[in-house]
Design an enzyme around this catalytic site. Structure first.
Site, PDB file in Angstrom:
ATOM      1  N   ARG A 116       0.852  -1.204   0.000  1.00  0.00           N
ATOM      2  CA  ARG A 116       0.000   0.000   0.000  1.00  0.00           C
ATOM      3  C   ARG A 116       0.882   1.247   0.000  1.00  0.00           C
ATOM      4  NH1 ARG A 116      -2.011   1.782   4.585  1.00  0.00           N
ATOM      5  NH2 ARG A 116      -2.776  -0.223   5.326  1.00  0.00           N
ATOM      6  N   TYR A 128     -14.177  18.083 -16.682  1.00  0.00           N
ATOM      7  CA  TYR A 128     -14.456  16.650 -16.803  1.00  0.00           C
ATOM      8  C   TYR A 128     -15.596  16.290 -15.841  1.00  0.00           C
ATOM      9  CZ  TYR A 128     -13.906  11.643 -16.168  1.00  0.00           C
ATOM     10  OH  TYR A 128     -14.152  10.309 -16.063  1.00  0.00           O
ATOM     11  N   ASP A 177      -5.038  19.579 -14.832  1.00  0.00           N
ATOM     12  CA  ASP A 177      -5.407  18.260 -15.355  1.00  0.00           C
ATOM     13  C   ASP A 177      -4.894  18.214 -16.797  1.00  0.00           C
ATOM     14  OD1 ASP A 177      -6.622  16.040 -16.504  1.00  0.00           O
ATOM     15  OD2 ASP A 177      -8.456  16.239 -15.306  1.00  0.00           O
ATOM     16  N   LYS A 189      -5.931   7.128 -19.943  1.00  0.00           N
ATOM     17  CA  LYS A 189      -6.121   7.690 -21.269  1.00  0.00           C
ATOM     18  C   LYS A 189      -4.833   7.581 -22.101  1.00  0.00           C
ATOM     19  CE  LYS A 189     -10.041   8.533 -19.262  1.00  0.00           C
ATOM     20  NZ  LYS A 189     -10.360   9.811 -18.626  1.00  0.00           N
TER      21      LYS A 189
HETATM   22  C1  PLP Z   1     -10.910  10.264 -17.429  1.00  0.00           C
HETATM   23  C2  PLP Z   1     -10.544  11.585 -16.891  1.00  0.00           C
HETATM   24  C3  PLP Z   1     -10.370  11.789 -15.515  1.00  0.00           C
HETATM   25  C4  PLP Z   1     -10.633  10.701 -14.491  1.00  0.00           C
HETATM   26  O1  PLP Z   1      -9.769   9.633 -14.615  1.00  0.00           O
HETATM   27  P1  PLP Z   1     -10.142   8.100 -14.231  1.00  0.00           P
HETATM   28  O2  PLP Z   1      -8.875   7.396 -14.532  1.00  0.00           O
HETATM   29  O3  PLP Z   1     -11.281   7.689 -15.078  1.00  0.00           O
HETATM   30  O4  PLP Z   1     -10.486   8.111 -12.787  1.00  0.00           O
HETATM   31  C5  PLP Z   1      -9.989  13.044 -15.111  1.00  0.00           C
HETATM   32  N1  PLP Z   1      -9.803  14.053 -15.980  1.00  0.00           N
HETATM   33  C6  PLP Z   1      -9.966  13.895 -17.302  1.00  0.00           C
HETATM   34  C7  PLP Z   1      -9.745  15.053 -18.210  1.00  0.00           C
HETATM   35  C8  PLP Z   1     -10.343  12.663 -17.801  1.00  0.00           C
HETATM   36  O5  PLP Z   1     -10.525  12.519 -19.114  1.00  0.00           O
END
Ligand code: PLP
Length: 392
Positions: free
Chosen positions: A56, A108, A181, A206
Protein backbone atom coordinates in the site's frame (compact mmCIF):
# COMPACT_ATOMS: atom_id res chain seq x y z
CA UNK A 1 17.13 8.47 -16.03
CA UNK A 2 16.28 12.02 -17.06
CA UNK A 3 19.87 13.08 -17.60
CA UNK A 4 23.17 11.42 -18.49
CA UNK A 5 24.92 11.47 -15.10
CA UNK A 6 28.42 11.74 -16.56
CA UNK A 7 27.73 14.69 -18.89
CA UNK A 8 24.61 16.14 -17.22
CA UNK A 9 23.00 16.23 -20.67
CA UNK A 10 19.25 15.81 -20.39
CA UNK A 11 17.70 13.09 -22.51
CA UNK A 12 14.94 13.87 -25.00
CA UNK A 13 11.30 12.92 -24.41
CA UNK A 14 11.38 9.66 -26.39
CA UNK A 15 14.46 8.41 -24.54
CA UNK A 16 12.93 9.26 -21.18
CA UNK A 17 9.66 7.60 -22.22
CA UNK A 18 11.46 4.32 -22.96
CA UNK A 19 13.97 4.28 -20.10
CA UNK A 20 13.21 6.64 -17.20
CA UNK A 21 12.54 4.96 -13.87
CA UNK A 22 13.56 1.56 -15.18
CA UNK A 23 16.88 -0.22 -15.08
CA UNK A 24 17.31 -3.91 -15.93
CA UNK A 25 16.30 -5.99 -12.91
CA UNK A 26 19.50 -6.44 -10.82
CA UNK A 27 18.70 -10.00 -9.73
CA UNK A 28 17.87 -11.48 -13.16
CA UNK A 29 18.83 -8.94 -15.83
CA UNK A 30 15.20 -8.79 -17.02
CA UNK A 31 14.98 -5.79 -19.37
CA UNK A 32 11.34 -5.11 -18.51
CA UNK A 33 10.49 -4.15 -14.95
CA UNK A 34 8.89 -7.26 -13.41
CA UNK A 35 5.32 -7.29 -12.11
CA UNK A 36 6.03 -7.48 -8.37
CA UNK A 37 2.78 -9.17 -7.40
CA UNK A 38 3.38 -9.11 -3.65
CA UNK A 39 1.76 -7.39 -0.68
CA UNK A 40 4.70 -7.59 1.73
CA UNK A 41 8.50 -7.86 1.84
CA UNK A 42 10.86 -9.93 4.00
CA UNK A 43 12.85 -7.97 6.56
CA UNK A 44 16.21 -9.15 7.97
CA UNK A 45 15.50 -7.49 11.31
CA UNK A 46 12.63 -5.11 12.22
CA UNK A 47 13.04 -2.08 9.96
CA UNK A 48 16.00 -3.63 8.11
CA UNK A 49 14.66 -4.13 4.58
CA UNK A 50 15.47 -3.43 0.91
CA UNK A 51 13.35 -0.31 0.56
CA UNK A 52 9.86 -1.79 0.58
CA UNK A 53 7.71 -2.88 3.55
CA UNK A 54 4.09 -3.11 2.40
CA UNK A 55 2.61 -2.56 -1.07
CA UNK A 56 0.00 0.00 0.00
CA UNK A 57 2.96 2.28 0.74
CA UNK A 58 5.40 1.28 -2.02
CA UNK A 59 5.75 -1.46 -4.62
CA UNK A 60 8.75 -1.76 -6.98
CA UNK A 61 6.66 -1.86 -10.19
CA UNK A 62 4.72 1.20 -9.06
CA UNK A 63 7.93 2.98 -8.03
CA UNK A 64 9.38 2.39 -11.51
CA UNK A 65 6.23 3.88 -13.04
CA UNK A 66 6.47 6.91 -10.74
CA UNK A 67 10.09 7.47 -11.80
CA UNK A 68 9.07 7.28 -15.43
CA UNK A 69 6.11 9.66 -15.19
CA UNK A 70 8.04 12.21 -13.10
CA UNK A 71 10.69 12.32 -15.85
CA UNK A 72 8.03 12.82 -18.56
CA UNK A 73 6.49 15.82 -16.76
CA UNK A 74 9.87 17.24 -15.68
CA UNK A 75 8.84 16.77 -12.03
CA UNK A 76 10.90 15.81 -8.99
CA UNK A 77 8.14 13.44 -7.86
CA UNK A 78 5.21 11.45 -9.18
CA UNK A 79 2.63 9.72 -7.00
CA UNK A 80 0.68 6.99 -8.73
CA UNK A 81 -2.98 6.30 -7.89
CA UNK A 82 -5.57 3.64 -8.71
CA UNK A 83 -7.42 6.10 -10.98
CA UNK A 84 -7.39 9.69 -12.14
CA UNK A 85 -10.18 10.66 -9.77
CA UNK A 86 -8.29 9.04 -6.86
CA UNK A 87 -5.44 11.46 -7.63
CA UNK A 88 -7.84 14.43 -7.69
CA UNK A 89 -9.38 13.20 -4.43
CA UNK A 90 -5.93 13.08 -2.77
CA UNK A 91 -5.08 16.63 -3.88
CA UNK A 92 -8.36 18.01 -2.51
CA UNK A 93 -7.81 16.25 0.83
CA UNK A 94 -4.79 18.53 1.21
CA UNK A 95 -7.32 21.38 1.67
CA UNK A 96 -9.41 22.11 4.77
CA UNK A 97 -13.12 22.94 5.33
CA UNK A 98 -13.79 26.53 4.34
CA UNK A 99 -11.01 26.56 1.75
CA UNK A 100 -12.06 27.80 -1.66
CA UNK A 101 -11.16 26.48 -5.13
CA UNK A 102 -11.43 28.37 -8.42
CA UNK A 103 -11.98 26.15 -11.42
CA UNK A 104 -13.45 26.05 -14.92
CA UNK A 105 -17.13 25.71 -15.76
CA UNK A 106 -16.18 23.25 -18.51
CA UNK A 107 -14.82 20.41 -16.46
CA UNK A 108 -14.46 16.65 -16.80
CA UNK A 109 -17.80 15.28 -15.53
CA UNK A 110 -16.23 13.04 -12.87
CA UNK A 111 -14.19 15.93 -11.48
CA UNK A 112 -17.34 18.09 -11.34
CA UNK A 113 -19.21 15.34 -9.47
CA UNK A 114 -16.34 14.85 -7.00
CA UNK A 115 -16.14 18.59 -6.28
CA UNK A 116 -19.89 19.10 -6.01
CA UNK A 117 -21.19 15.93 -4.45
CA UNK A 118 -18.29 14.77 -2.27
CA UNK A 119 -16.20 17.77 -1.25
CA UNK A 120 -18.84 20.52 -0.99
CA UNK A 121 -20.67 18.56 1.73
CA UNK A 122 -17.33 18.40 3.60
CA UNK A 123 -17.08 22.19 3.54
CA UNK A 124 -14.83 22.91 0.56
CA UNK A 125 -16.15 25.69 -1.66
CA UNK A 126 -15.88 25.92 -5.46
CA UNK A 127 -16.34 28.64 -8.07
CA UNK A 128 -16.87 27.33 -11.59
CA UNK A 129 -15.93 30.13 -13.99
CA UNK A 130 -14.84 30.74 -17.56
CA UNK A 131 -11.07 30.82 -17.09
CA UNK A 132 -10.60 32.66 -20.41
CA UNK A 133 -12.29 35.70 -18.80
CA UNK A 134 -9.79 37.53 -16.52
CA UNK A 135 -12.59 39.58 -14.90
CA UNK A 136 -14.50 36.44 -13.98
CA UNK A 137 -11.32 34.96 -12.48
CA UNK A 138 -10.63 38.14 -10.48
CA UNK A 139 -14.22 38.18 -9.22
CA UNK A 140 -14.06 34.53 -8.16
CA UNK A 141 -10.80 34.74 -6.20
CA UNK A 142 -11.27 35.27 -2.46
CA UNK A 143 -7.87 36.48 -1.21
CA UNK A 144 -6.79 34.38 1.75
CA UNK A 145 -9.55 31.79 1.31
CA UNK A 146 -8.85 30.62 -2.25
CA UNK A 147 -6.18 27.95 -1.89
CA UNK A 148 -6.25 26.16 -5.22
CA UNK A 149 -6.86 26.90 -8.88
CA UNK A 150 -7.88 23.79 -10.82
CA UNK A 151 -7.24 24.07 -14.55
CA UNK A 152 -8.10 21.63 -17.30
CA UNK A 153 -6.80 22.41 -20.81
CA UNK A 154 -7.81 21.49 -23.44
CA UNK A 155 -11.18 21.12 -21.73
CA UNK A 156 -13.53 18.22 -22.00
CA UNK A 157 -15.63 18.21 -24.16
CA UNK A 158 -15.65 21.84 -25.36
CA UNK A 159 -11.93 21.89 -26.21
CA UNK A 160 -11.40 25.33 -24.70
CA UNK A 161 -7.78 26.34 -24.25
CA UNK A 162 -6.70 28.12 -21.08
CA UNK A 163 -3.47 30.09 -20.89
CA UNK A 164 -1.61 28.19 -18.16
CA UNK A 165 1.21 30.73 -17.80
CA UNK A 166 -1.18 33.69 -17.45
CA UNK A 167 -3.43 31.86 -14.96
CA UNK A 168 -0.42 30.78 -12.89
CA UNK A 169 0.72 34.39 -12.75
CA UNK A 170 -2.75 35.51 -11.60
CA UNK A 171 -2.98 32.73 -8.99
CA UNK A 172 0.50 33.34 -7.61
CA UNK A 173 -0.35 37.02 -7.00
CA UNK A 174 -2.70 35.76 -4.28
CA UNK A 175 -0.54 32.84 -3.11
CA UNK A 176 -2.86 30.29 -4.74
CA UNK A 177 -1.47 26.89 -5.76
CA UNK A 178 -2.25 25.68 -9.27
CA UNK A 179 -3.06 22.14 -10.39
CA UNK A 180 -3.50 21.28 -14.07
CA UNK A 181 -5.41 18.26 -15.35
CA UNK A 182 -3.13 17.43 -18.30
CA UNK A 183 -5.00 14.28 -19.37
CA UNK A 184 -6.12 15.56 -22.80
CA UNK A 185 -2.71 16.87 -23.85
CA UNK A 186 -0.42 14.20 -22.32
CA UNK A 187 3.08 15.20 -21.19
CA UNK A 188 4.29 14.82 -24.77
CA UNK A 189 2.26 17.85 -25.89
CA UNK A 190 2.20 20.03 -22.78
CA UNK A 191 4.24 20.28 -19.56
CA UNK A 192 2.43 22.59 -17.10
CA UNK A 193 5.13 22.46 -14.39
CA UNK A 194 7.51 24.24 -16.77
CA UNK A 195 4.84 26.97 -17.08
CA UNK A 196 4.75 27.45 -13.30
CA UNK A 197 2.01 25.06 -12.16
CA UNK A 198 2.49 23.28 -8.81
CA UNK A 199 0.86 19.96 -9.69
CA UNK A 200 -0.10 18.01 -12.78
CA UNK A 201 -2.83 15.37 -12.71
CA UNK A 202 -3.25 12.65 -15.30
CA UNK A 203 -5.81 10.00 -15.78
CA UNK A 204 -3.21 7.47 -17.00
CA UNK A 205 -6.22 5.46 -18.18
CA UNK A 206 -6.12 7.69 -21.27
CA UNK A 207 -3.12 8.63 -23.47
CA UNK A 208 -0.39 7.59 -21.02
CA UNK A 209 -1.64 4.00 -20.76
CA UNK A 210 -2.87 4.35 -24.32
CA UNK A 211 -4.45 0.94 -24.90
CA UNK A 212 -7.79 1.08 -23.05
CA UNK A 213 -6.72 -1.80 -20.82
CA UNK A 214 -6.32 -0.21 -17.38
CA UNK A 215 -7.54 2.45 -14.94
CA UNK A 216 -4.91 4.66 -13.29
CA UNK A 217 -3.91 8.15 -12.23
CA UNK A 218 -0.82 10.12 -11.29
CA UNK A 219 0.04 13.44 -9.68
CA UNK A 220 3.41 14.96 -10.64
CA UNK A 221 4.94 17.76 -8.57
CA UNK A 222 8.25 19.32 -7.58
CA UNK A 223 6.72 20.86 -4.46
CA UNK A 224 8.11 18.91 -1.45
CA UNK A 225 5.14 19.84 0.78
CA UNK A 226 2.57 18.64 -1.76
CA UNK A 227 4.59 15.50 -2.46
CA UNK A 228 4.72 14.63 1.23
CA UNK A 229 1.00 15.29 1.56
CA UNK A 230 0.09 13.15 -1.46
CA UNK A 231 2.22 10.23 -0.23
CA UNK A 232 0.51 10.56 3.15
CA UNK A 233 -2.96 10.53 1.55
CA UNK A 234 -2.01 7.48 -0.51
CA UNK A 235 -0.78 5.60 2.56
CA UNK A 236 -3.83 6.59 4.63
CA UNK A 237 -6.60 6.02 2.09
CA UNK A 238 -4.89 3.32 0.01
CA UNK A 239 -6.07 4.21 -3.51
CA UNK A 240 -3.01 2.53 -5.01
CA UNK A 241 -2.74 1.04 -8.48
CA UNK A 242 -1.92 -2.66 -8.63
CA UNK A 243 1.40 -4.04 -9.92
CA UNK A 244 -0.18 -5.36 -13.14
CA UNK A 245 -1.75 -1.99 -13.99
CA UNK A 246 1.53 -0.23 -13.14
CA UNK A 247 3.34 -2.59 -15.53
CA UNK A 248 0.82 -2.00 -18.32
CA UNK A 249 1.11 1.76 -17.85
CA UNK A 250 4.92 1.53 -18.06
CA UNK A 251 4.56 -0.48 -21.23
CA UNK A 252 2.27 2.22 -22.60
CA UNK A 253 4.59 5.15 -21.89
CA UNK A 254 7.34 3.59 -24.04
CA UNK A 255 5.38 4.50 -27.18
CA UNK A 256 3.63 7.66 -25.93
CA UNK A 257 5.60 9.99 -28.22
CA UNK A 258 4.97 7.81 -31.29
CA UNK A 259 1.28 7.38 -30.61
CA UNK A 260 0.75 11.09 -29.94
CA UNK A 261 2.27 12.03 -33.30
CA UNK A 262 -0.21 9.77 -35.09
CA UNK A 263 -3.19 10.87 -32.94
CA UNK A 264 -2.39 14.51 -33.78
CA UNK A 265 -1.87 13.92 -37.51
CA UNK A 266 -5.13 11.95 -37.84
CA UNK A 267 -7.13 14.45 -35.78
CA UNK A 268 -5.86 17.42 -37.78
CA UNK A 269 -7.02 15.79 -41.02
CA UNK A 270 -10.44 14.79 -39.62
CA UNK A 271 -11.04 18.26 -38.12
CA UNK A 272 -10.43 19.85 -41.52
CA UNK A 273 -12.79 17.34 -43.16
CA UNK A 274 -15.55 17.92 -40.58
CA UNK A 275 -15.14 21.69 -40.77
CA UNK A 276 -16.04 21.57 -44.48
CA UNK A 277 -18.93 19.07 -44.10
CA UNK A 278 -22.44 20.50 -44.76
CA UNK A 279 -24.09 18.43 -41.99
CA UNK A 280 -21.59 19.54 -39.37
CA UNK A 281 -22.16 22.67 -37.28
CA UNK A 282 -19.33 23.77 -34.99
CA UNK A 283 -16.00 21.92 -34.99
CA UNK A 284 -14.10 22.35 -31.75
CA UNK A 285 -10.44 21.58 -32.39
CA UNK A 286 -7.62 23.88 -31.24
CA UNK A 287 -5.64 23.10 -34.39
CA UNK A 288 -8.18 24.97 -36.56
CA UNK A 289 -6.93 28.54 -37.12
CA UNK A 290 -10.33 30.04 -36.23
CA UNK A 291 -10.49 28.24 -32.84
CA UNK A 292 -10.46 31.01 -30.17
CA UNK A 293 -7.64 29.26 -28.30
CA UNK A 294 -5.52 28.48 -31.36
CA UNK A 295 -2.70 30.95 -30.61
CA UNK A 296 -2.44 29.98 -26.94
CA UNK A 297 -2.47 26.29 -27.91
CA UNK A 298 0.36 26.99 -30.36
CA UNK A 299 2.30 28.68 -27.58
CA UNK A 300 1.87 26.07 -24.83
CA UNK A 301 1.40 22.80 -26.74
CA UNK A 302 3.70 20.94 -29.13
CA UNK A 303 0.73 19.92 -31.30
CA UNK A 304 -3.08 20.05 -30.97
CA UNK A 305 -3.93 16.58 -29.71
CA UNK A 306 -6.25 13.79 -30.77
CA UNK A 307 -9.59 15.01 -29.39
CA UNK A 308 -12.28 16.68 -31.51
CA UNK A 309 -15.82 17.72 -30.62
CA UNK A 310 -18.40 18.78 -33.17
CA UNK A 311 -22.10 19.53 -33.32
CA UNK A 312 -24.54 19.02 -36.19
CA UNK A 313 -26.22 21.75 -38.23
CA UNK A 314 -29.46 20.15 -37.06
CA UNK A 315 -28.75 20.30 -33.32
CA UNK A 316 -30.85 17.35 -32.16
CA UNK A 317 -29.91 14.46 -29.91
CA UNK A 318 -31.41 11.80 -32.18
CA UNK A 319 -29.30 13.05 -35.10
CA UNK A 320 -26.15 12.70 -33.02
CA UNK A 321 -27.27 9.20 -32.04
CA UNK A 322 -27.78 8.37 -35.72
CA UNK A 323 -24.15 9.21 -36.46
CA UNK A 324 -22.84 7.29 -33.47
CA UNK A 325 -24.79 4.14 -34.14
CA UNK A 326 -23.56 3.95 -37.75
CA UNK A 327 -19.79 4.17 -37.39
CA UNK A 328 -17.87 0.96 -38.05
CA UNK A 329 -14.28 1.87 -37.21
CA UNK A 330 -15.12 4.35 -34.43
CA UNK A 331 -16.48 2.45 -31.43
CA UNK A 332 -19.29 4.02 -29.41
CA UNK A 333 -17.78 4.17 -25.94
CA UNK A 334 -16.77 6.50 -23.11
CA UNK A 335 -13.12 7.22 -22.37
CA UNK A 336 -10.38 8.40 -24.71
CA UNK A 337 -6.70 8.29 -25.51
CA UNK A 338 -6.41 4.68 -26.65
CA UNK A 339 -5.01 3.45 -29.96
CA UNK A 340 -8.57 2.77 -31.18
CA UNK A 341 -10.91 5.55 -32.26
CA UNK A 342 -13.91 6.18 -30.04
CA UNK A 343 -17.08 8.25 -30.51
CA UNK A 344 -19.46 9.37 -27.78
CA UNK A 345 -22.29 11.69 -26.81
CA UNK A 346 -21.24 13.92 -23.87
CA UNK A 347 -24.77 15.16 -23.04
CA UNK A 348 -26.08 11.66 -22.32
CA UNK A 349 -22.85 9.80 -21.48
CA UNK A 350 -19.70 11.37 -19.99
CA UNK A 351 -21.34 14.64 -18.97
CA UNK A 352 -24.78 13.38 -17.94
CA UNK A 353 -24.03 14.39 -14.33
CA UNK A 354 -24.09 18.07 -15.36
CA UNK A 355 -27.70 19.36 -15.17
CA UNK A 356 -29.18 20.11 -18.66
CA UNK A 357 -29.64 23.88 -17.97
CA UNK A 358 -25.99 24.23 -16.89
CA UNK A 359 -24.88 22.12 -19.84
CA UNK A 360 -26.61 24.35 -22.37
CA UNK A 361 -25.45 27.52 -20.58
CA UNK A 362 -21.80 26.59 -21.21
CA UNK A 363 -22.49 25.70 -24.85
CA UNK A 364 -22.57 21.92 -24.63
CA UNK A 365 -25.00 21.34 -27.48
CA UNK A 366 -27.48 18.46 -27.49
CA UNK A 367 -25.96 17.16 -30.74
CA UNK A 368 -22.34 17.54 -29.58
CA UNK A 369 -20.27 14.50 -30.56
CA UNK A 370 -16.84 13.84 -29.08
CA UNK A 371 -14.18 11.91 -30.97
CA UNK A 372 -11.08 10.33 -29.54
CA UNK A 373 -9.13 9.91 -32.75
CA UNK A 374 -7.03 6.75 -32.69
CA UNK A 375 -3.95 5.70 -34.61
CA UNK A 376 -5.69 3.72 -37.37
CA UNK A 377 -5.29 4.64 -41.06
CA UNK A 378 -6.46 8.19 -41.60
CA UNK A 379 -8.33 7.33 -44.84
CA UNK A 380 -10.39 4.66 -43.06
CA UNK A 381 -11.37 7.02 -40.25
CA UNK A 382 -12.37 9.69 -42.72
CA UNK A 383 -14.46 7.30 -44.83
CA UNK A 384 -16.13 5.96 -41.69
CA UNK A 385 -17.25 9.39 -40.50
CA UNK A 386 -18.33 10.32 -44.00
CA UNK A 387 -20.65 7.33 -44.33
CA UNK A 388 -22.01 7.74 -40.76
CA UNK A 389 -22.89 11.38 -41.46
CA UNK A 390 -25.06 10.19 -44.38
CA UNK A 391 -27.50 8.90 -41.74
CA UNK A 392 -28.28 12.38 -40.35
C1 PLP B 1 -10.91 10.26 -17.43
C2 PLP B 1 -10.54 11.59 -16.89
C3 PLP B 1 -10.37 11.79 -15.51
C4 PLP B 1 -10.63 10.70 -14.49
O1 PLP B 1 -9.77 9.63 -14.62
P1 PLP B 1 -10.14 8.10 -14.23
O2 PLP B 1 -8.87 7.40 -14.53
O3 PLP B 1 -11.28 7.69 -15.08
O4 PLP B 1 -10.49 8.11 -12.79
C5 PLP B 1 -9.99 13.04 -15.11
N1 PLP B 1 -9.80 14.05 -15.98
C6 PLP B 1 -9.97 13.90 -17.30
C7 PLP B 1 -9.75 15.05 -18.21
C8 PLP B 1 -10.34 12.66 -17.80
O5 PLP B 1 -10.52 12.52 -19.11
Amino acid sequence: MATDASTNRSYGFGTRAVHAGQAPDPSTGAVMTPIFQTSTYAQRAPGDHQGHEYSRVTNPTRSALEGNLAALEGADHAVSFASGVAGIDAILKGLRPGDHVVTTNDLYGGTFRLFRQVFEPFGLRFSFVDLTDPEAVDAAIEPGATKLMWIETPTNPLMRIYDIEALVERAKADGIDVAVDNTFASPYLQQPLALGADMVLHSTTKYIGGHSDLIGGVVCTSREDWHENLRFQLKCAGAVGGPMDSFLTLRGTKTLHLRMQQHCANARRLATFLDAHPKVGRVLYPGLPDHPGHDIAKKQMKDFGGMISFSLTDDAMDKAVAVMTHTKVFTLAESLGGVESLIEHPASMTHASIPPEERRKIGLDDSLIRLSVGVEEEADLLADLDQALQHV
